[in-house]
Every structure is written in C-alpha cells, then in structure tokens.
Design an enzyme around this catalytic site. Sequence first.
Site, short mmCIF file in Angstrom:
data_model
loop_
_atom_site.label_atom_id
_atom_site.label_comp_id
_atom_site.label_asym_id
_atom_site.label_seq_id
_atom_site.Cartn_x
_atom_site.Cartn_y
_atom_site.Cartn_z
N SER A 174 -2.55 22.34 -19.09
CA SER A 174 -2.93 23.00 -17.84
C SER A 174 -1.68 23.16 -16.98
O SER A 174 -0.70 22.41 -17.17
CB SER A 174 -3.95 22.14 -17.09
N TYR A 197 -7.43 14.07 -13.22
CA TYR A 197 -7.54 15.15 -14.22
C TYR A 197 -6.14 15.63 -14.59
O TYR A 197 -5.81 15.77 -15.77
CB TYR A 197 -8.37 16.32 -13.65
N1 LIG Z 1 -10.86 26.65 -16.01
C1 LIG Z 1 -9.63 26.33 -15.59
O1 LIG Z 1 -9.22 26.65 -14.45
C2 LIG Z 1 -8.69 25.59 -16.50
C3 LIG Z 1 -7.33 25.57 -16.14
C4 LIG Z 1 -6.44 24.89 -16.97
C5 LIG Z 1 -6.90 24.25 -18.09
N2 LIG Z 1 -8.23 24.28 -18.39
C6 LIG Z 1 -8.66 23.59 -19.61
O2 LIG Z 1 -9.13 24.56 -20.51
C7 LIG Z 1 -10.01 23.94 -21.44
C8 LIG Z 1 -11.27 24.77 -21.58
O3 LIG Z 1 -11.91 24.78 -20.31
P1 LIG Z 1 -12.76 26.02 -19.76
O4 LIG Z 1 -12.18 26.41 -18.46
O5 LIG Z 1 -12.93 27.04 -20.82
O6 LIG Z 1 -14.12 25.24 -19.41
P2 LIG Z 1 -15.60 25.32 -20.00
O7 LIG Z 1 -16.08 26.73 -19.98
O8 LIG Z 1 -16.35 24.28 -19.23
O9 LIG Z 1 -15.43 24.87 -21.51
C9 LIG Z 1 -15.25 23.53 -21.89
C10 LIG Z 1 -15.54 23.41 -23.37
O10 LIG Z 1 -15.28 22.07 -23.79
C11 LIG Z 1 -16.38 21.63 -24.55
N3 LIG Z 1 -16.52 20.18 -24.51
C12 LIG Z 1 -16.54 19.37 -23.42
N4 LIG Z 1 -16.74 18.08 -23.80
C13 LIG Z 1 -16.83 18.10 -25.15
C14 LIG Z 1 -17.04 17.10 -26.12
N5 LIG Z 1 -17.20 15.79 -25.80
N6 LIG Z 1 -17.10 17.46 -27.43
C15 LIG Z 1 -16.97 18.77 -27.78
N7 LIG Z 1 -16.76 19.75 -26.90
C16 LIG Z 1 -16.70 19.42 -25.60
C17 LIG Z 1 -17.59 22.34 -23.95
O11 LIG Z 1 -18.62 22.46 -24.92
P3 LIG Z 1 -19.99 21.60 -24.97
O12 LIG Z 1 -20.34 21.23 -23.56
O13 LIG Z 1 -20.92 22.54 -25.64
O14 LIG Z 1 -19.66 20.42 -25.83
C18 LIG Z 1 -17.01 23.72 -23.68
O15 LIG Z 1 -17.07 24.52 -24.84
C19 LIG Z 1 -10.23 22.52 -20.94
O16 LIG Z 1 -9.38 21.64 -21.66
C20 LIG Z 1 -9.79 22.59 -19.49
O17 LIG Z 1 -9.36 21.34 -19.02
C21 LIG Z 1 -9.13 24.94 -17.64
#
Ligand SMILES: NC(=O)c1ccc[n+]([C@@H]2O[C@H](COP(=O)([O-])OP(=O)(O)OC[C@H]3O[C@@H](n4cnc5c(N)ncnc54)[C@H](OP(=O)(O)O)[C@@H]3O)[C@@H](O)[C@H]2O)c1
Length: 224
Positions: free
Chosen positions: A135, A147
């Site tokens: 991130s 985080y």
């Molecule tokens: N959104 C932002 O602003 C942002 C910025 C920088 C980095 N990120 C990072 O990007 C990544 C993806 O996030 P996103 O923004 O796409 O959020 P999201 O839409 O909430 O997606 C998160 C994904 O992680 C999966 N997940 C969570 N816990 C899990 C577990 N125990 N086992 C398997 N799968 C799990 C969820 O699937 P299930 O709930 O179906 O398991 C979901 O598919 C994360 O690492 C987040 O920290 C996000």
Amino acid sequence: MKTMFITGASSGIGAATAKRAVEAGYNVALAARSKDKLDGLVEELGTEQALAVSCDVTDFASQQQAAKAAMERFGSIDVAFANAGVGASGSGTAGGKPEEWDKMVRTNVLGVIYTVKATHEAVIAARGHFLITSSGAGRKIIPGSVYGATKWAMSGYGANLREEMRDKGVKVTLIEPGMVNTPFFDDPKPDAMAADDVARAVIYAISQPENVLAGEIWVEPLNR
Ligand SMILES: NC(=O)c1ccc[n+]([C@@H]2O[C@H](COP(=O)([O-])OP(=O)(O)OC[C@H]3O[C@@H](n4cnc5c(N)ncnc54)[C@H](OP(=O)(O)O)[C@@H]3O)[C@@H](O)[C@H]2O)c1
C-alpha cells in the site's frame, strides 16, 4: 496458457485484476472466503479460464489446498498475486482494538507469506512472478496506523523476497496503491482510484520483457 493465482479475488482489486488477466489471456484461480461471489465471477469470466477456490488466507492448509486445486485444473501457477487484506476501524494504538490487530496481522502479513509458501514450487518451476499488494500506507508515515505497519512489513518482506527469488529467474513486484474505491471502505470514496486502475498496474508488471523487473509500483490518486 499461463495461470494467475489471486487471493482476495472476490472483490475490489483482486476481482478487477482477474478480469484484466483473463482479457490478457491468463487462466485465473480465484481465492477468497466468499464462495458465492467467486462463483459469480467465474460465471462472468467463463469456466474455461476461471476457477473458484475457496480459501482462508490465514490458514496455511487452506492455501495449500487452493494452490493444489489450481495446479490440478490448469497445470501451472505462473503468477501468484497475494492481495487479500483487511483494515481496522480502531485508530492508532491508543484507540485501536487488539482483536482487529490480530486479524490484520494474520491476514495482511501471515496470509501473504502463506500464499508465497503455498505457491512457490509452482512459481519457481514456471520462472514466474509474485505480486504483493502492499500500500501507499506501506511507504509513507501515517500517524498511529497499525494497518500501515502491516503494509510496511509487506514492503520489507517483498523486497527481501525479491532478492531470494532473483537468481531463480522469478520476479517480485510490490503493488502500492493509494486510496481505491472498493468495499474495503464502508462508504464510497468518489475521489479515489478505481480497482481497475490498480489492476492495470498489475498487468503492466507482468507484461514486461523477460529481463525487465518492475519491482514496485506506487499508484495514487492525483487529488488525494
Ligand atoms: N482500497 C484501498 O484504498 C487500498 C489501498 C491500498 C492497499 N489496499 C489493499 O488492497 C488489497 C485488496 O483490497 P481491496 O481494496 O480490493 O478491498 P476489498 O474489496 O475489501 O477486498 C478484500 C479481499 O480480501 C479478501 N479477504 C479478506 N480476508 C480474507 C481471508 N482471511 N481469506 C481470504 N480472503 C480474504 C476478501 O474476500 P472474502 O471476504 O470473500 O474472503 C476480498 O476479496 C488489500 O490487501 C488492501 O489492504 C487497498
């Protein structure tokens, strides 16, 4: 045909990357806990190229099973995208909640290392590619952010893994997004990037010539 194993594929960045990967000619193994959402995505992408593998990334045996299912179905894992992650509602250490830290560390840190461990034999055999969603929060100081600390851990892990894998012909890319409008947040973030903006960065990294390694890609909204 190459195969990409994607954790966190049921939503947001992972799901958007799956769509771009299929468009780029990859098979995709979609890992997450929400089987219903994965099945919906498989239906959209087509069963020829997409496979749903239910998996909890905090459970190493579950990740091994998912990687095995991907291998059995597609015969290789060329790219492993360790992307699953969670945030926290509590703020800082003083206002934070230990149970949320437990979940975050197990998902954002251990979950990523487990993905690499579960897929490494296949990825090394393919002289392939690991990508890790760290991130912007793993690259800059955010006062009090626990985080962010899990993402700093991944920036360090990814850099170390890159050197572990380099002489095996395996690439390691850290994907470092700023704010992205996904279900990661409870409220919509209209000024943030779209998940597809990050998906295109992933495709950029895996589309480079054999001798070119995109080690880190930090993408953020211009107007943050
Ligand atoms: N959104 C932002 O602003 C942002 C910025 C920088 C980095 N990120 C990072 O990007 C990544 C993806 O996030 P996103 O923004 O796409 O959020 P999201 O839409 O909430 O997606 C998160 C994904 O992680 C999966 N997940 C969570 N816990 C899990 C577990 N125990 N086992 C398997 N799968 C799990 C969820 O699937 P299930 O709930 O179906 O398991 C979901 O598919 C994360 O690492 C987040 O920290 C996000």
